[in-house]
Design a protein around this motif. Structure first.
Motif, PDB file in Angstrom:
ATOM      1  N   LYS A 127      13.189  43.057   9.492  1.00 45.79           N
ATOM      2  CA  LYS A 127      12.903  42.339   8.245  1.00 45.79           C
ATOM      3  C   LYS A 127      13.664  41.016   8.131  1.00 45.79           C
ATOM      4  O   LYS A 127      13.326  40.181   7.309  1.00 45.79           O
ATOM      5  N   GLU A 128      14.692  40.811   8.967  1.00 47.66           N
ATOM      6  CA  GLU A 128      15.440  39.552   8.911  1.00 47.66           C
ATOM      7  C   GLU A 128      14.568  38.339   9.230  1.00 47.66           C
ATOM      8  O   GLU A 128      14.985  37.206   9.031  1.00 47.66           O
ATOM      9  N   ILE A 129      13.357  38.577   9.745  1.00 45.71           N
ATOM     10  CA  ILE A 129      12.474  37.455  10.041  1.00 45.71           C
ATOM     11  C   ILE A 129      12.243  36.614   8.789  1.00 45.71           C
ATOM     12  O   ILE A 129      12.073  35.400   8.871  1.00 45.71           O
ATOM     13  N   VAL A 130      12.280  37.270   7.618  1.00 42.59           N
ATOM     14  CA  VAL A 130      12.076  36.530   6.370  1.00 42.59           C
ATOM     15  C   VAL A 130      13.181  35.492   6.192  1.00 42.59           C
ATOM     16  O   VAL A 130      12.917  34.351   5.808  1.00 42.59           O
ATOM     17  N   ASN A 131      14.430  35.890   6.513  1.00 42.13           N
ATOM     18  CA  ASN A 131      15.530  34.929   6.379  1.00 42.13           C
ATOM     19  C   ASN A 131      15.371  33.778   7.358  1.00 42.13           C
ATOM     20  O   ASN A 131      15.728  32.639   7.051  1.00 42.13           O
ATOM     21  N   ILE A 132      14.817  34.075   8.542  1.00 41.19           N
ATOM     22  CA  ILE A 132      14.583  32.991   9.499  1.00 41.19           C
ATOM     23  C   ILE A 132      13.572  32.021   8.916  1.00 41.19           C
ATOM     24  O   ILE A 132      13.755  30.807   8.964  1.00 41.19           O
ATOM     25  N   VAL A 133      12.497  32.582   8.322  1.00 41.65           N
ATOM     26  CA  VAL A 133      11.471  31.713   7.743  1.00 41.65           C
ATOM     27  C   VAL A 133      12.077  30.859   6.641  1.00 41.65           C
ATOM     28  O   VAL A 133      11.930  29.627   6.635  1.00 41.65           O
ATOM     29  N   THR A 134      12.809  31.493   5.710  1.00 38.11           N
ATOM     30  CA  THR A 134      13.321  30.692   4.585  1.00 38.11           C
ATOM     31  C   THR A 134      14.295  29.632   5.067  1.00 38.11           C
ATOM     32  O   THR A 134      14.231  28.493   4.607  1.00 38.11           O
ATOM     33  N   SER A 135      15.169  29.970   6.023  1.00 42.17           N
ATOM     34  CA  SER A 135      16.110  28.938   6.442  1.00 42.17           C
ATOM     35  C   SER A 135      15.396  27.816   7.180  1.00 42.17           C
ATOM     36  O   SER A 135      15.766  26.648   7.037  1.00 42.17           O
ATOM     37  N   SER A 136      14.335  28.147   7.949  1.00 39.16           N
ATOM     38  CA  SER A 136      13.582  27.063   8.600  1.00 39.16           C
ATOM     39  C   SER A 136      12.907  26.189   7.567  1.00 39.16           C
ATOM     40  O   SER A 136      12.848  24.962   7.725  1.00 39.16           O
ATOM     41  N   VAL A 194       4.760  25.233   7.790  1.00 39.51           N
ATOM     42  CA  VAL A 194       5.339  25.150   9.134  1.00 39.51           C
ATOM     43  C   VAL A 194       6.285  26.327   9.374  1.00 39.51           C
ATOM     44  O   VAL A 194       6.284  26.928  10.456  1.00 39.51           O
ATOM     45  N   GLY A 195       7.071  26.686   8.335  1.00 40.14           N
ATOM     46  CA  GLY A 195       7.987  27.820   8.464  1.00 40.14           C
ATOM     47  C   GLY A 195       7.229  29.106   8.766  1.00 40.14           C
ATOM     48  O   GLY A 195       7.647  29.905   9.609  1.00 40.14           O
ATOM     49  N   LEU A 196       6.097  29.303   8.094  1.00 44.92           N
ATOM     50  CA  LEU A 196       5.307  30.511   8.329  1.00 44.92           C
ATOM     51  C   LEU A 196       4.712  30.507   9.730  1.00 44.92           C
ATOM     52  O   LEU A 196       4.646  31.552  10.391  1.00 44.92           O
ATOM     53  N   LEU A 197       4.279  29.330  10.202  1.00 43.88           N
ATOM     54  CA  LEU A 197       3.740  29.256  11.563  1.00 43.88           C
ATOM     55  C   LEU A 197       4.818  29.631  12.576  1.00 43.88           C
ATOM     56  O   LEU A 197       4.552  30.317  13.559  1.00 43.88           O
ATOM     57  N   LEU A 198       6.044  29.173  12.276  1.00 36.20           N
ATOM     58  CA  LEU A 198       7.170  29.535  13.155  1.00 36.20           C
ATOM     59  C   LEU A 198       7.324  31.057  13.203  1.00 36.20           C
ATOM     60  O   LEU A 198       7.532  31.646  14.268  1.00 36.20           O
ATOM     61  N   ALA A 199       7.184  31.697  12.020  1.00 33.89           N
ATOM     62  CA  ALA A 199       7.286  33.159  11.964  1.00 33.89           C
ATOM     63  C   ALA A 199       6.226  33.788  12.855  1.00 33.89           C
ATOM     64  O   ALA A 199       6.498  34.745  13.588  1.00 33.89           O
ATOM     65  N   LEU A 200       5.009  33.234  12.813  1.00 35.55           N
ATOM     66  CA  LEU A 200       3.924  33.776  13.631  1.00 35.55           C
ATOM     67  C   LEU A 200       4.293  33.680  15.108  1.00 35.55           C
ATOM     68  O   LEU A 200       4.110  34.634  15.876  1.00 35.55           O
ATOM     69  N   VAL A 201       4.848  32.520  15.491  1.00 35.14           N
ATOM     70  CA  VAL A 201       5.237  32.338  16.895  1.00 35.14           C
ATOM     71  C   VAL A 201       6.289  33.380  17.289  1.00 35.14           C
ATOM     72  O   VAL A 201       6.186  34.022  18.337  1.00 35.14           O
ATOM     73  N   ILE A 202       7.281  33.569  16.399  1.00 35.41           N
ATOM     74  CA  ILE A 202       8.340  34.537  16.715  1.00 35.41           C
ATOM     75  C   ILE A 202       7.753  35.942  16.845  1.00 35.41           C
ATOM     76  O   ILE A 202       8.074  36.689  17.763  1.00 35.41           O
ATOM     77  N   LEU A 203       6.840  36.293  15.925  1.00 40.30           N
ATOM     78  CA  LEU A 203       6.215  37.621  15.988  1.00 40.30           C
ATOM     79  C   LEU A 203       5.438  37.772  17.289  1.00 40.30           C
ATOM     80  O   LEU A 203       5.474  38.821  17.928  1.00 40.30           O
ATOM     81  N   LEU A 204       4.738  36.709  17.700  1.00 39.96           N
ATOM     82  CA  LEU A 204       3.961  36.770  18.939  1.00 39.96           C
ATOM     83  C   LEU A 204       4.874  36.978  20.133  1.00 39.96           C
ATOM     84  O   LEU A 204       4.553  37.734  21.053  1.00 39.96           O
ATOM     85  N   ILE A 205       6.044  36.314  20.112  1.00 42.72           N
ATOM     86  CA  ILE A 205       6.980  36.474  21.224  1.00 42.72           C
ATOM     87  C   ILE A 205       7.508  37.912  21.260  1.00 42.72           C
ATOM     88  O   ILE A 205       7.614  38.525  22.320  1.00 42.72           O
ATOM     89  N   CYS A 206       7.800  38.463  20.070  1.00 45.64           N
ATOM     90  CA  CYS A 206       8.404  39.802  20.016  1.00 45.64           C
ATOM     91  C   CYS A 206       7.415  40.873  20.438  1.00 45.64           C
ATOM     92  O   CYS A 206       7.747  41.766  21.207  1.00 45.64           O
ATOM     93  N   ASP A 207       6.208  40.820  19.908  1.00 49.05           N
ATOM     94  CA  ASP A 207       5.245  41.890  20.155  1.00 49.05           C
ATOM     95  C   ASP A 207       3.855  41.340  19.854  1.00 49.05           C
ATOM     96  O   ASP A 207       3.393  41.358  18.715  1.00 49.05           O
ATOM     97  N   ALA A 208       3.191  40.852  20.904  1.00 47.68           N
ATOM     98  CA  ALA A 208       1.935  40.123  20.715  1.00 47.68           C
ATOM     99  C   ALA A 208       0.856  40.994  20.076  1.00 47.68           C
ATOM    100  O   ALA A 208       0.031  40.509  19.310  1.00 47.68           O
ATOM    101  N   LYS A 209       0.890  42.292  20.380  1.00 47.76           N
ATOM    102  CA  LYS A 209      -0.197  43.160  19.933  1.00 47.76           C
ATOM    103  C   LYS A 209      -0.174  43.347  18.410  1.00 47.76           C
ATOM    104  O   LYS A 209      -1.201  43.297  17.747  1.00 47.76           O
TER     105      LYS A 209
END
Lengths: 317, 374
Positions: free
Chosen positions: B328-337, B25-40
């Motif tokens: 790269k801080e996205i990794v910290n978001i994933v781990t904390s989620s 679920v944490g990784l899926l959240l990362a995907l969503v965040i990446l899509l919001i930031c830059d879909a391409k």
């Protein structure tokens, strides 16, 4: 005398946010929810406020902007605490773990968004909120110069919050019920108090005050927010323990801590202390050493709300 | 007896599946965040993240993952040990820093040591320093009832300022603003890992760390001390009643915890990969990452091996993700989620249990029906 005013002003800058955040912790812990994520809430509140100020500066300025920003910070604080409420109240998860996760989430999220949106970790804003002198009140000798000259409205709001808090816990039905939920939730439930709802409301208040505390911590002291409040949320928790979860004592505990903090960061300007020739690192460590000593002396007597930290389970009586 | 063993197994299985689910679920959240930031760029970026950068970095990335996992695995093992005793040691940052400083100091100054002792002795001394640093919050908790979370956080800040002034007084490199580098003689051997994974800094430390995790597992599960420690974690009052010295257990558990975390710091800086302690006001991140790792592993030392490799994997992936313009801080978001989600493991376990019970009830029901018909 100039030194006195300098220390008093600086002390106020530390005192008000510390007090507000400690009260944030008070509401939550009195209702029985351990709120170890005050640090995270402060970071989120400060960040939301800084972003809002950063983008709204062309359109608004002065007190109106500050008030709008405070509302934004409080709202973000409430929303962020809902995550903790969901885990701690609804799902009965381990409250320390959920809080630590939220703390690190806030720290990471803030840096991530700041870097993605503004390209830099620091969100800059202009301070247009200082009131040079309040008419009439500013002319009172000593007190006027401390409280009503080059002041911020946040100071008065902070005092208003503590006044309301003292009143709420001493005189109102809501305050009594809230304390009951933290002392003996089963008994409270048997009297028809909805423990889940009361705790949820308490956490919302806690979130709003925590977010506000984050904002009023950064506004007078810095002009750009770098994603950290330097353990202030945890200092506030120590204040709460030293104040023994009693609103009036919190006032004095917060005052003591902010004095120490003032000495730590302003010793250069205090002739007596700068003459001692101790190292910078020593003064920086001072607040933490004294916190430990104070806690060591006072913790044995400090007994918090009895049910604090335990998720309430209706089925367990 | 047999039944009890089985229920234990399903317990750890449920914990594992809960952690894995939280990770997904944490990784899926990362995907969503990446899509919001830059879909391409989101999809290639996400692929890089979940392949740990092995696609880009190749064999070097694997070595990097091992090297990166080493200190945080040690921290995770140390913190899990304290968490088992219900001592919430958040002081990883400070203990890590103390260990790092002491290791570098002894590696530079104790030139009289012969041969392999040049790196073994610093490791041991560093572990001792971590134990001593953790002794203070341990004593405060046991004898003065001071909240461990608060005291260890205060100790973190103290360690930072203390180490800053100690470095400036002894092993300061003025030009870089960091501590001096360790001499080549004090570097830990690589055991050929540098040949296996060229370009990375993997070394003997990863084996030491895994060995420590296994030893901790044995201490916790096969010794009287481990039993007492876990019992104290579950119910300190009952332990006191049963004649276990619960105060001593608290102090010893946090000391061992501090020693291991400090050892993690020593391993990192004795790798000689060119990293030195910077003199500034920020805490080392390893202490907090260690908390995540321990929680994700549900405080099991063997689980720590897996969860630290997972986090290290993501961290290396996060470094390569920057080439797609992500932060790269996205990794910290994933781990904390993931940690936030794994706080719900209890709920999930209840769900698994009730599902299993239903299945069993259904099974016995149909069996008894069969019995009736025949």
């Amino acid at each position: 005398m100039d030194v006195f005013y300098y220390v008093a002003n600086m002390c106020l800058c530390f005192f008000i946010p510390l007090l507000v955040v400690a009260i944030a912790g008070l509401f939550s812990e009195k209702s029985g929810v351990l709120n170890m994520c005050l640090e995270g809430i402060m970071i989120m509140g400060a960040f939301a406020g800084a972003m809002f100020m950063h983008y709204m500066e062309p359109y608004l300025s002065g007190q109106l902007l500050l008030i709008c920003t405070m509302l934004v910070s409080m709202l973000v604080g409430v929303l962020f605490t809902q995550l903790h409420a969901f885990a701690a109240i609804k799902l009965k998860a381990d409250q320390s773990i959920s809080a630590m996760a939220l703390n690190s989430f806030a720290a990471a999220f803030v840096i991530f968004v700041a870097r993605s949106v503004t390209g830099s970790q620091h969100v800059a804003f202009t301070n247009t909120f200082r009131i040079e002198k309040v008419p009439v009140l500013g002319d009172i000798p000593v007190l006027g110069k401390v409280l009503f000259q080059s002041a911020y409205i946040t100071t008065y709001i902070g005092f208003a919050i503590i006044a309301v808090t003292i009143f709420v816990f001493a005189k109102t039905r809501f305050g009594m019920r809230l304390s009951a939920c933290g002392e003996n939730p089963q008994a409270a439930d048997s009297l028809g108090i909805n423990v889940y709802r009361t705790r949820n409301i308490a956490l919302m208040i806690s979130g709003a005050l925590g977010g506000l505390g984050g904002l009023i911590y950064i506004v007078p002291t810095v002009t750009s927010f770098g994603g950290d409040v330097y353990g202030y949320g945890f200092l506030a928790m120590s204040v709460l323990m030293l104040g023994q979860w009693k609103p009036v004592r919190l006032l004095f505990a917060a005052l003591l801590f902010s004095l120490i903090k003032t000495i730590a960061s302003g010793y250069m300007s205090i002739p007596f202390l700068s003459g001692l020739g101790l190292s910078d690192n020593f003064y920086k460590s001072l607040p933490y050493i004294i916190t430990l000593v104070i806690l060591a002396v006072s913790s044995n007597k400090a007994i918090g709300p009895k049910a604090c930290g335990q998720p309430y389970d209706k089925g367990r009586r | 007896m047999l039944k009890r063993k089985r229920s234990l197994n399903t317990d750890s299985l449920a914990a594992l599946s809960a952690s894995v689910l939280a990770a997904i679920v944490g990784l899926l959240l990362a995907l969503v965040i990446l899509l919001i930031c830059d879909a391409k760029n989101a999809w290639p970026g996400f692929l890089t993240l979940i392949t740990g950068g092995i696609r880009e970095g190749g064999i070097k990335a694997i070595g990097d993952i091992l090297y990166q996992a080493m200190p945080i695995m040690m921290c995770g093992a140390g913190l899990a040990f304290a968490f088992k005793a219900n001592v919430f040691n958040i002081g990883g940052g400070g203990q890590f820093l103390m260990g790092s400083f002491v290791a570098i100091y002894t590696a530079i100054k104790w030139e009289f040591l012969p041969g392999v002792l040049r790196w073994i002795v610093p490791l041991i001394v560093a572990a001792l320093s971590g134990a001593l640093w953790a002794l203070i919050p341990g004593l405060l908790k046991a004898y003065r009832n001071v909240n461990v979370i608060i005291s260890t956080i205060m100790m973190n800040y103290l360690a930072r300022y203390l180490v800053n002034s100690l470095i400036k007084a002894s092993i300061y490199n003025v030009t870089t603003g960091q501590s001096k580098s360790i001499p080549a003689a004090a570097k830990m051997p690589t055991l050929g890992l540098d040949k296996l994974f060229p370009g990375s800094s993997a070394n003997i430390g990863i084996f030491i760390t895994i060995a420590v995790c296994i030893i901790i597992h044995i201490i916790l599960n096969k010794t009287t001390f481990g039993y007492e420690l876990k019992a104290c974690g579950l119910n300190a009052a009952a332990c006191k009643y049963a004649g276990i010295r619960e105060k001593r257990t608290i102090v010893v558990s946090i000391m061992i915890s501090g020693a291991l975390v400090a050892l993690g710091g020593a391993l990192l800086y004795l790798s000689g990969s060119g990293r030195n302690i910077r003199v500034y006001d920020t805490q080392p991140t390893e202490g907090f990452t260690g908390i995540s790792i321990a929680i994700l592993a549900n405080n099991s030392p063997l689980g720590v091996i897996l969860s630290s490799l997972f986090i290290s994997f993501l961290t290396i992936g996060g470094q390569y993700i920057q080439s797609y313009g992500f932060v790269k801080e996205i990794v910290n978001i994933v781990t904390s989620s993931v940690i936030y989600l794994s706080a719900f493991t209890l709920l999930l376990r209840v769900f698994f249990d009730s599902a299993a019970r239903k299945r069993q009830a259904k099974l016995s029901h149909t069996e008894s029906e069969k019995g009736v018909t025949t």
